[in-house]
Design an enzyme around this catalytic site. Structure first.
Site, short mmCIF file in Angstrom:
data_model
loop_
_atom_site.label_atom_id
_atom_site.label_comp_id
_atom_site.label_asym_id
_atom_site.label_seq_id
_atom_site.Cartn_x
_atom_site.Cartn_y
_atom_site.Cartn_z
N GLU A 43 -8.98 5.00 7.84
CA GLU A 43 -8.85 3.65 7.27
C GLU A 43 -9.47 2.64 8.24
OE1 GLU A 43 -4.73 2.82 6.62
OE2 GLU A 43 -5.08 1.11 5.33
N TYR A 60 0.84 -1.21 0.00
CA TYR A 60 0.00 0.00 0.00
C TYR A 60 0.87 1.26 0.00
CZ TYR A 60 -4.41 -2.48 1.21
OH TYR A 60 -5.52 -3.28 1.22
#
Lengths: 332, 332
Positions: free
Chosen positions: B282, B192
């Protein structure tokens, strides 16, 4: 005393670089490469006196731990034989720089890695550089494929013969990739930083340092994204059932200070702490310009470190004492 | 008002996840997938009321911009047809969450990307989600191959049909990869972050926003390594003859605040500035534990933002005003 742990011979004589091009062309055409050119001491002096040495003097850096140009290692190109010849040529050239300025440079070697070739076959060149040329460390490419990441993670036993050798020789390895062949990545803008982050996460996931408690790895460029996301990595260690990072990694993993602005250096020191930081500038390297907001070179990292308010003794650790601990073969 | 720009439906009902497994098994065995299961409103309520909604309430977050689970997008798996069915199922499920809690969630869609398939073929699902389901944005995977990076960089004209569509629909795209199939990378620990850094560097190297001045891209996870290395990127822009980053990128590129410790958030705000930051957590996502040094969840990013000393009005920009500017279809 200030030791820069991360300098590359990016200004190598044109004949050296031209030979590499000739070697690559010869490989592609199935010919033998031409003989390596004669390069005079004066030519070498010229490349460092107008470059690294001048900047070291201007910035007050006493000694640079010096390795071949990282982006030119190009392990992905050719085959094992091509890499072996090129690594030897690059290392011999670094040895000549060290020989000319033994109190200003210490050698760190490039390995003759090649995709799919066991790392054990790089150990002979490592031994030659340390034992015959007096080098103090090496650069380990975690991705000799040049961005395809076809090797196993650094914690895989396939790398162990290399770790056995560096532990026996008592030298650290800087984990540093080379050029990248995929147009999605920019070598110094994303591939280098991604590799730093990738290597750290690999080390977090496994128990390499219980097997090799004396192994010392330097993750360059301030550890990639790691210090900025230190909370994420601490949280991931927890989620994965791994020990706290300070326990599992920080006895063996070190970061350099190749972070080119004050807020980044501030964070690095706040988060990682001085015992795991080695002064570095990557000079003359990825970023060569002058920062218009400061009027100084982006990679003049000493200015950022000097600007920190640190307790007595801490700066000395980062500038020299940690480097002596991590590179015990340093004798200057 | 606090808007979290980065939440995923990581707690989707078991029947949804089981259907994906059945779809994958069917593809591998050359069979048709089973019909998508019936999932009751109560099942959906249960998955968010004990999860995201509970944490949003505890943390004082009013609205979450909500997308399917990123790691499960799995664009690398199967083919275009598999991705199309899965994206539709995931987006419909997110739409049901939004329908049940229209003042707490806004939808962001997954695209039916598939390696080698032109991005233009994802535009129909984007349109359906925005125009029929009322979604406010989308997630663009810059590497649908799952870590092999076989697509062209985001600045390549092959992506332009997608940019034309998001500009026309006036929705932003979050640039976010999915699972990774190469064991060198850990999805949330390195893939990521590497993708975030990679995407930013791609945008730095080319002129995408002169072609699409209204295009808005969000780079999640605080921009990967970028803010920590902001000096490096400013210096690289200079070396590459590119305009200053503030000019060339910061009218169109935004970062979220998914950085899980105070020093990281401090640096993010110091370096990037409040006009380009969108509050995000997130949550419930990559890191779910409690930080033993604070006693609070790592991903409770509101605490870090609240702890900053900011001029009046700045926190409001990051908490809500920027999100309304970047996601103009937000109506709550």
């Amino acid at each position: 005393m200030i030791i820069d742990c991360h300098g590359h011979y990016t200004t190598a004589p044109a004949a050296h670089t031209a030979w590499r091009e000739a070697q690559q062309a010869a490989f592609e055409e199935g010919r033998r490469p031409p003989p390596y050119p004669r390069i005079s001491d004066d030519e070498i002096r010229e490349t460092v006196e107008g470059g690294q040495l001048r900047l070291m003097d201007a910035r007050g850096v006493d000694l640079t731990v010096f390795s071949p140009r990282a982006s030119a290692m190009g392990h992905h190109f050719g085959d094992e034989r091509v890499s072996a010849k090129w690594a030897r040529a690059c290392n011999d050239l670094v040895a000549r720089v060290v020989g000319l300025y033994p109190d200003r440079f210490a050698g760190v070697c490039q390995l003759p890695q090649s995709p799919g070739v066991p790392i054990a076959r790089s150990v002979a060149e490592l031994r030659r550089c340390v034992l015959e040329l007096g080098f103090v460390g090496c650069v380990l490419n975690p991705d000799p494929s040049g961005g395809h990441w076809t090797s196993a993670p650094l914690t895989d036993p396939s790398w162990f013969p290399f770790y056995e050798a560096v532990v026996e020789l008592d030298v650290p390895a800087m984990v540093h990739v080379s050029a990248v062949t995929n147009p999605n990545f920019h070598a110094t803008g994303s591939h280098y930083l991604n590799a730093d982050t990738t290597a750290f996460m690999q080390l977090l996931q496994a128990d390499l340092f219980t097997t090799f408690p004396a192994l010392r790895l330097i993750i360059p460029h301030g550890g990639g994204a790691v210090p900025f996301h230190w909370g994420r990595f601490r949280g991931l260690a927890d989620m994965l059932g791994r020990p706290p990072l300070a326990e599992s990694l920080l006895r063996n993993v070190f970061f350099d200070t190749c972070v080119y602005h004050q807020p980044g250096i501030d964070l690095l020191f706040e988060v990682i702490g001085v015992d795991n930081l080695l002064f570095g500038s990557e000079m003359i390297g990825a970023v060569r310009g002058v920062d218009p907001t400061t009027g100084h070179h982006f990679d003049d990292t000493r200015r950022y470190v000097d600007a920190l308010a640190l307790p007595p003794g801490d700066r000395e650790k980062v500038y020299a004492l940690n480097a002596r601990r991590v590179f015990p073969r340093l004798t200057v």
